[in-house]
Design a protein around this motif. Structure first.
Motif, PDB file in Angstrom:
ATOM      1  N   ALA A   6      -9.360   4.618   3.464  1.00 42.80           N
ATOM      2  CA  ALA A   6      -9.105   4.661   2.024  1.00 42.80           C
ATOM      3  C   ALA A   6      -7.635   4.366   1.815  1.00 42.80           C
ATOM      4  O   ALA A   6      -6.793   4.764   2.607  1.00 42.80           O
ATOM      5  CB  ALA A   6      -9.447   6.040   1.468  1.00 42.80           C
ATOM      6  N   LEU A   7      -7.338   3.651   0.764  1.00 41.45           N
ATOM      7  CA  LEU A   7      -5.962   3.275   0.493  1.00 41.45           C
ATOM      8  C   LEU A   7      -5.642   3.572  -0.952  1.00 41.45           C
ATOM      9  O   LEU A   7      -6.406   3.219  -1.847  1.00 41.45           O
ATOM     10  CB  LEU A   7      -5.776   1.784   0.789  1.00 41.45           C
ATOM     11  N   ASP A   8      -4.525   4.243  -1.181  1.00 37.56           N
ATOM     12  CA  ASP A   8      -4.058   4.517  -2.533  1.00 37.56           C
ATOM     13  C   ASP A   8      -2.609   4.077  -2.616  1.00 37.56           C
ATOM     14  O   ASP A   8      -1.799   4.477  -1.793  1.00 37.56           O
ATOM     15  CB  ASP A   8      -4.185   6.004  -2.870  1.00 37.56           C
ATOM     16  N   THR A   9      -2.298   3.252  -3.587  1.00 37.96           N
ATOM     17  CA  THR A   9      -0.927   2.765  -3.721  1.00 37.96           C
ATOM     18  C   THR A   9      -0.278   3.321  -4.980  1.00 37.96           C
ATOM     19  O   THR A   9       0.427   2.629  -5.690  1.00 37.96           O
ATOM     20  CB  THR A   9      -0.884   1.219  -3.750  1.00 37.96           C
ATOM     21  N   GLY A  10      -0.502   4.586  -5.235  1.00 38.86           N
ATOM     22  CA  GLY A  10       0.057   5.240  -6.420  1.00 38.86           C
ATOM     23  C   GLY A  10       1.539   5.518  -6.282  1.00 38.86           C
ATOM     24  O   GLY A  10       2.148   5.330  -5.231  1.00 38.86           O
ATOM     25  N   ALA A  11       2.117   5.985  -7.362  1.00 38.04           N
ATOM     26  CA  ALA A  11       3.564   6.210  -7.405  1.00 38.04           C
ATOM     27  C   ALA A  11       3.961   7.640  -7.055  1.00 38.04           C
ATOM     28  O   ALA A  11       5.132   7.932  -6.926  1.00 38.04           O
ATOM     29  CB  ALA A  11       4.091   5.861  -8.797  1.00 38.04           C
ATOM     30  N   LYS A  12       3.011   8.551  -6.919  1.00 41.57           N
ATOM     31  CA  LYS A  12       3.345   9.947  -6.624  1.00 41.57           C
ATOM     32  C   LYS A  12       2.726  10.375  -5.304  1.00 41.57           C
ATOM     33  O   LYS A  12       1.603  10.024  -4.990  1.00 41.57           O
ATOM     34  CB  LYS A  12       2.851  10.858  -7.747  1.00 41.57           C
ATOM     35  N   ALA A  13       3.457  11.184  -4.537  1.00 43.10           N
ATOM     36  CA  ALA A  13       3.018  11.594  -3.203  1.00 43.10           C
ATOM     37  C   ALA A  13       1.880  12.599  -3.248  1.00 43.10           C
ATOM     38  O   ALA A  13       1.104  12.703  -2.314  1.00 43.10           O
ATOM     39  CB  ALA A  13       4.190  12.183  -2.426  1.00 43.10           C
ATOM     40  N   TRP A  40       3.782   7.729   3.258  1.00 44.94           N
ATOM     41  CA  TRP A  40       4.354   7.536   1.933  1.00 44.94           C
ATOM     42  C   TRP A  40       5.559   6.622   2.046  1.00 44.94           C
ATOM     43  O   TRP A  40       6.478   6.894   2.804  1.00 44.94           O
ATOM     44  CB  TRP A  40       4.761   8.891   1.373  1.00 44.94           C
ATOM     45  N   GLY A  41       5.551   5.519   1.304  1.00 53.06           N
ATOM     46  CA  GLY A  41       6.690   4.608   1.331  1.00 53.06           C
ATOM     47  C   GLY A  41       6.335   3.276   0.717  1.00 53.06           C
ATOM     48  O   GLY A  41       5.230   3.073   0.207  1.00 53.06           O
ATOM     49  N   PRO A  42       7.260   2.336   0.777  1.00 51.22           N
ATOM     50  CA  PRO A  42       7.041   1.031   0.149  1.00 51.22           C
ATOM     51  C   PRO A  42       6.023   0.191   0.922  1.00 51.22           C
ATOM     52  O   PRO A  42       5.922   0.292   2.151  1.00 51.22           O
ATOM     53  CB  PRO A  42       8.425   0.380   0.195  1.00 51.22           C
ATOM     54  N   VAL A  43       5.266  -0.613   0.174  1.00 49.69           N
ATOM     55  CA  VAL A  43       4.304  -1.531   0.767  1.00 49.69           C
ATOM     56  C   VAL A  43       4.430  -2.885   0.075  1.00 49.69           C
ATOM     57  O   VAL A  43       4.941  -2.983  -1.040  1.00 49.69           O
ATOM     58  CB  VAL A  43       2.843  -1.027   0.655  1.00 49.69           C
ATOM     59  N   LEU A  44       3.942  -3.909   0.725  1.00 49.54           N
ATOM     60  CA  LEU A  44       3.898  -5.246   0.157  1.00 49.54           C
ATOM     61  C   LEU A  44       2.456  -5.533  -0.242  1.00 49.54           C
ATOM     62  O   LEU A  44       1.562  -5.506   0.605  1.00 49.54           O
ATOM     63  CB  LEU A  44       4.388  -6.280   1.175  1.00 49.54           C
ATOM     64  N   ASN A  45       2.226  -5.752  -1.522  1.00 51.04           N
ATOM     65  CA  ASN A  45       0.892  -6.027  -2.039  1.00 51.04           C
ATOM     66  C   ASN A  45       0.773  -7.537  -2.262  1.00 51.04           C
ATOM     67  O   ASN A  45       1.489  -8.096  -3.070  1.00 51.04           O
ATOM     68  CB  ASN A  45       0.683  -5.267  -3.352  1.00 51.04           C
ATOM     69  N   ARG A  46      -0.136  -8.171  -1.505  1.00 52.67           N
ATOM     70  CA  ARG A  46      -0.274  -9.625  -1.601  1.00 52.67           C
ATOM     71  C   ARG A  46      -1.739 -10.013  -1.550  1.00 52.67           C
ATOM     72  O   ARG A  46      -2.430  -9.695  -0.593  1.00 52.67           O
ATOM     73  CB  ARG A  46       0.489 -10.289  -0.476  1.00 52.67           C
ATOM     74  N   LEU A  47      -2.194 -10.670  -2.611  1.00 54.80           N
ATOM     75  CA  LEU A  47      -3.568 -11.187  -2.702  1.00 54.80           C
ATOM     76  C   LEU A  47      -4.606 -10.092  -2.442  1.00 54.80           C
ATOM     77  O   LEU A  47      -5.583 -10.296  -1.736  1.00 54.80           O
ATOM     78  CB  LEU A  47      -3.765 -12.354  -1.735  1.00 54.80           C
ATOM     79  N   GLY A  48      -4.365  -8.915  -2.967  1.00 55.55           N
ATOM     80  CA  GLY A  48      -5.325  -7.825  -2.844  1.00 55.55           C
ATOM     81  C   GLY A  48      -5.250  -7.050  -1.545  1.00 55.55           C
ATOM     82  O   GLY A  48      -6.036  -6.143  -1.317  1.00 55.55           O
ATOM     83  N   ASP A  49      -4.335  -7.407  -0.659  1.00 53.46           N
ATOM     84  CA  ASP A  49      -4.170  -6.681   0.598  1.00 53.46           C
ATOM     85  C   ASP A  49      -2.796  -6.017   0.605  1.00 53.46           C
ATOM     86  O   ASP A  49      -1.898  -6.429  -0.121  1.00 53.46           O
ATOM     87  CB  ASP A  49      -4.295  -7.635   1.784  1.00 53.46           C
ATOM     88  N   VAL A  50      -2.637  -5.004   1.426  1.00 51.59           N
ATOM     89  CA  VAL A  50      -1.388  -4.247   1.478  1.00 51.59           C
ATOM     90  C   VAL A  50      -0.848  -4.289   2.904  1.00 51.59           C
ATOM     91  O   VAL A  50      -1.587  -4.087   3.862  1.00 51.59           O
ATOM     92  CB  VAL A  50      -1.623  -2.786   1.028  1.00 51.59           C
TER      93      VAL A  50
END
Length: 135
Positions: A6-13, A40-50
């Motif tokens: 499961a992947l969540d790319t929300g702004a809060k920890a 928890w940290g920055p990710v690169l979101n590209r074409l629906g993948d992280v």
């Protein structure tokens, strides 16, 4: 063996930490064997993948977690340090692919038992551990 991610790319920890416990606890109540890693940290979101180190660290934490445990990285541990809904305890550093000194934190809720997950599961089922070992 089944592996779900499961992947969540929300702004809060706090949100991914709560989701981690929903995954661990499952719907059927028989998920004491699930292993969960949260980073928890920055990710690169590209074409629906992280992509990025945060994604890799979460995967590595999952691979070293014991059944029934939720492991967090340093970034998540720092973010949740003052949150009364979580307890954090640093555990032994791990050498995993790409990270020689990964520092996992055991993430717990205040009401979690101190028993290892498998022992807690058997205790809930009314099993006597000594009887099982002696057989």
């Amino acid at each position: 063996m089944t592996e779900d991610t499961a992947l969540d790319t929300g702004a809060k920890a706090r949100k991914p930490s709560l989701i981690a416990y929903q995954v661990r606890d499952g719907k059927d109540g028989d998920s004491y064997w699930d292993r969960v890693g949260v980073a928890w940290g920055p990710v690169l979101n590209r074409l629906g993948d992280v992509f990025g180190p945060t994604v890799n660290i979460a995967a590595r934490l999952t691979s070293v977690a014991r059944p029934g445990r939720v492991l967090a990285d340093n970034g998540l541990a720092e973010s949740l340090q003052d949150d009364p809904d979580f307890k954090l305890r640093r555990i032994r550093r791990q050498a995993v692919k790409g990270y020689r000194r990964l520092e996992p934190w055991k993430l717990r809720r205040p009401d979690d038992r101190d028993l290892p997950p498998a022992a807690a599961f058997l205790q809930e089922k009314g099993e006597d551990l000594r009887g099982i070992i002696d057989e």
